[in-house]
Write a protein that holds these residues in place. Structure first.
Motif, PDB file in Angstrom:
ATOM      1  N   ASP A 180       3.062  -4.729   2.140  1.00 20.41           N
ATOM      2  CA  ASP A 180       4.413  -4.540   2.699  1.00 20.41           C
ATOM      3  C   ASP A 180       5.481  -5.293   1.906  1.00 20.41           C
ATOM      4  OD1 ASP A 180       3.445  -2.894   4.636  1.00 20.41           O
ATOM      5  OD2 ASP A 180       3.494  -4.377   6.255  1.00 20.41           O
ATOM      6  N   ASN A 181       5.079  -6.368   1.227  1.00 22.12           N
ATOM      7  CA  ASN A 181       6.065  -7.162   0.493  1.00 22.12           C
ATOM      8  C   ASN A 181       5.905  -7.031  -1.019  1.00 22.12           C
ATOM      9  OD1 ASN A 181       7.544  -8.634   2.701  1.00 22.12           O
ATOM     10  ND2 ASN A 181       5.408  -9.011   3.250  1.00 22.12           N
ATOM     11  N   SER A 182       5.036  -6.130  -1.448  1.00 25.82           N
ATOM     12  CA  SER A 182       4.825  -5.922  -2.885  1.00 25.82           C
ATOM     13  C   SER A 182       6.075  -5.308  -3.510  1.00 25.82           C
ATOM     14  CB  SER A 182       3.628  -4.985  -3.064  1.00 25.82           C
ATOM     15  OG  SER A 182       3.787  -4.190  -4.211  1.00 25.82           O
ATOM     16  N   SER A 183       6.351  -5.698  -4.755  1.00 21.25           N
ATOM     17  CA  SER A 183       7.548  -5.154  -5.414  1.00 21.25           C
ATOM     18  C   SER A 183       7.404  -3.662  -5.675  1.00 21.25           C
ATOM     19  CB  SER A 183       7.809  -5.899  -6.717  1.00 21.25           C
ATOM     20  OG  SER A 183       6.683  -5.765  -7.566  1.00 21.25           O
ATOM     21  N   VAL A 184       6.175  -3.175  -5.808  1.00 16.56           N
ATOM     22  CA  VAL A 184       5.986  -1.742  -6.058  1.00 16.56           C
ATOM     23  C   VAL A 184       5.820  -0.970  -4.744  1.00 16.56           C
ATOM     24  CG1 VAL A 184       4.501  -0.010  -7.121  1.00 16.56           C
ATOM     25  CG2 VAL A 184       4.977  -2.134  -8.326  1.00 16.56           C
ATOM     26  N   TYR A 185       4.939  -1.465  -3.879  1.00 19.45           N
ATOM     27  CA  TYR A 185       4.601  -0.710  -2.672  1.00 19.45           C
ATOM     28  C   TYR A 185       5.552  -0.959  -1.502  1.00 19.45           C
ATOM     29  CZ  TYR A 185      -0.108   0.177  -4.632  1.00 19.45           C
ATOM     30  OH  TYR A 185      -1.161   0.579  -5.386  1.00 19.45           O
ATOM     31  N   GLY A 186       6.123  -2.153  -1.460  1.00 22.69           N
ATOM     32  CA  GLY A 186       6.822  -2.567  -0.246  1.00 22.69           C
ATOM     33  C   GLY A 186       8.040  -1.721   0.091  1.00 22.69           C
ATOM     34  N   HIS A 187       8.327  -1.595   1.385  1.00 21.97           N
ATOM     35  CA  HIS A 187       9.561  -0.989   1.881  1.00 21.97           C
ATOM     36  C   HIS A 187       9.681   0.489   1.552  1.00 21.97           C
ATOM     37  CE1 HIS A 187      10.242  -5.194   2.471  1.00 21.97           C
ATOM     38  NE2 HIS A 187      10.136  -5.391   1.175  1.00 21.97           N
ATOM     39  N   GLY A 188       8.554   1.134   1.304  1.00 24.49           N
ATOM     40  CA  GLY A 188       8.535   2.589   1.099  1.00 24.49           C
ATOM     41  C   GLY A 188       7.551   3.177   2.085  1.00 24.49           C
TER      42      GLY A 188
END
Lengths: 193, 215
Positions: B113-121
């Motif tokens: 959830d907080n990954s720069s690639v995966y997060g917030h998508g």
């Protein structure tokens, strides 16, 4: 022959969708064999935002993009927000490959609360489709709230639909094959002195 | 033996006492892989030389990588290096493991959830469905990874991205233990048993012989 209709209206019912339907039915009157696929961007809002973040479309959005890019003609209708197309409308076209609409006949139309926004079609939608190298019909149709009960809108709808029908009958420029690879010798040769 | 190169070329700044690595071992040059995230030109280049082609195969759906690998296999055959099936393919992948699959999801979610690639998508569930990311038990990772062979044909190398999303070192080391103990031995065995006749094993230095197995 296939027609894709993109409506970026947000409310239900939506005047943007209503305008899209009027334009579609005027087109169908002229090209009765046409298959129509309507794409409501409201239903794809989350998928479109996700595509901006991930760089790829989820399956439902991919189907919508395929419908638009494979169609013989496109009716694109947006509400005018803050002097331009809506962000949702723009974002949908942002996630489509910028070569994918080259040569595609497009009818542009918009809705708004006042006639004072009508030229947003000429200042925003038309240049966007020009950038995408689409063929935009000369008549763009704007419907303000007051237009629905006034003279003139029906004539503009008919004229725009005639123009789109004419463009859809013409041969489209051939697009490059997607999987075409430049042979590596050719890449090397270009580097040699 | 180290070899230092000094010189100037047409396409780069001059080299001063530069040693390129890795070096040939026992006169055998290292096998060359060309890796690509999105460029079909790299698939074409790998095919031209008859080298290996590695598709990063993370973050995006398989269709994109199928296209790249399809181009590579077809062009590999075009240049006369062998059949399309004999081309040397490597794939990436990303996994998070726990003996209990619900625990794997629970532990990985805050990183996702907080990954720069995966997060917030899209959600963890959506991304595991749409991309090669697999979060679950060793058996789930084995099953998912074996599907890669169905999507891309027999392939020679599988690399797993194990330290993404900001996982702490201790967790990454634990992940490697589970991967090495419970996943990789099964994958080696299964891939080897399923590989079609005539498809080469992974390229290794001759000194390693046949024991330098794939996966």
């Amino acid at each position: 022959m296939k027609l894709a209709v993109v409506s970026a209206g947000l409310s239900l019912p939506s005047s943007t969708r209503l305008l899209a339907d009027r334009l579609t039915s005027a087109l169908v009157d002229r090209v009765p064999e046409v298959e129509v696929e309507v794409i409501e961007l409201r239903d794809l809002a989350v998928d479109i935002a996700n595509n901006l973040v991930t760089g790829f479309p989820a399956s439902r959005l991919r189907a919508a993009i395929d419908a638009v890019t494979s169609a013989d003609g496109l009716v694109a209708v947006s509400p005018i927000f803050t002097a331009s197309y809506s962000g949702l409308f723009k974002s949908f076209f942002d996630v489509i490959d910028h070569d994918a609409l080259a040569g595609k006949p497009v009818l542009i139309a918009a809705t708004g609360g006042t006639a004072r926004h009508s030229l947003a079609l000429e200042h925003a939608l038309r240049p966007m489709f020009a950038y995408l190298r689409a063929i935009v019909a000369p008549t763009a149709v704007y419907a303000a709230s007051e237009d629905w009960g006034a003279e003139g809108l029906s004539e503009r709808i008919e004229r725009a639909a005639s123009e789109l029908a004419g463009l859809m009958g013409k041969e489209q420029p051939v697009r490059a094959q997607v999987d075409e690879v430049v042979p590596f010798e050719q890449q090397l040769a270009a580097l040699r002195p | 033996m180290r070899r230092r190169s000094t010189g100037r070329g047409r396409f780069r700044t001059p080299l001063q006492g530069f040693t390129s690595t890795p070096r040939p071992l026992d006169g055998v040059p290292p096998f060359v892989w060309h890796g690509s995230i999105r460029s079909p030109e790299i698939a074409e280049q790998a095919a031209y030389y008859g080298d290996g082609f590695f598709a990063n195969h993370i973050y995006w759906p398989k269709d994109h990588f199928q296209r790249l690998i399809g181009i590579y296999r077809e062009r590999y055959a075009h240049y006369g290096h062998g059949t399309p099936e004999q081309a040397i393919v490597g794939l990436g992948g990303q996994v998070y493991l726990h003996r209990n699959s619900q625990e794997a999801v629970r532990e990985f979610r805050p990183y996702f959830d907080n990954s720069s690639v995966y997060g917030h998508g899209p959600s963890l569930e959506e991304m595991t469905e749409q991309t090669p990311l697999t979060v679950g038990s060793p058996q789930e990772v084995i099953d998912r990874t074996l599907t890669f062979r169905e999507h891309f044909g027999d392939y020679q190398r599988q690399l797993f991205f194990m330290d993404g999303a900001g996982l702490p070192l201790k967790t990454v080391l634990e992940q490697l233990d589970i991967l090495g103990e419970e996943v990789v031995p099964v994958l080696r065995k299964e891939f080897s048993a399923r590989r079609a006749a005539g498809v080469p094993d992974a390229p290794v230095h001759p000194a390693l012989g046949v024991t330098g197995a794939s996966a």
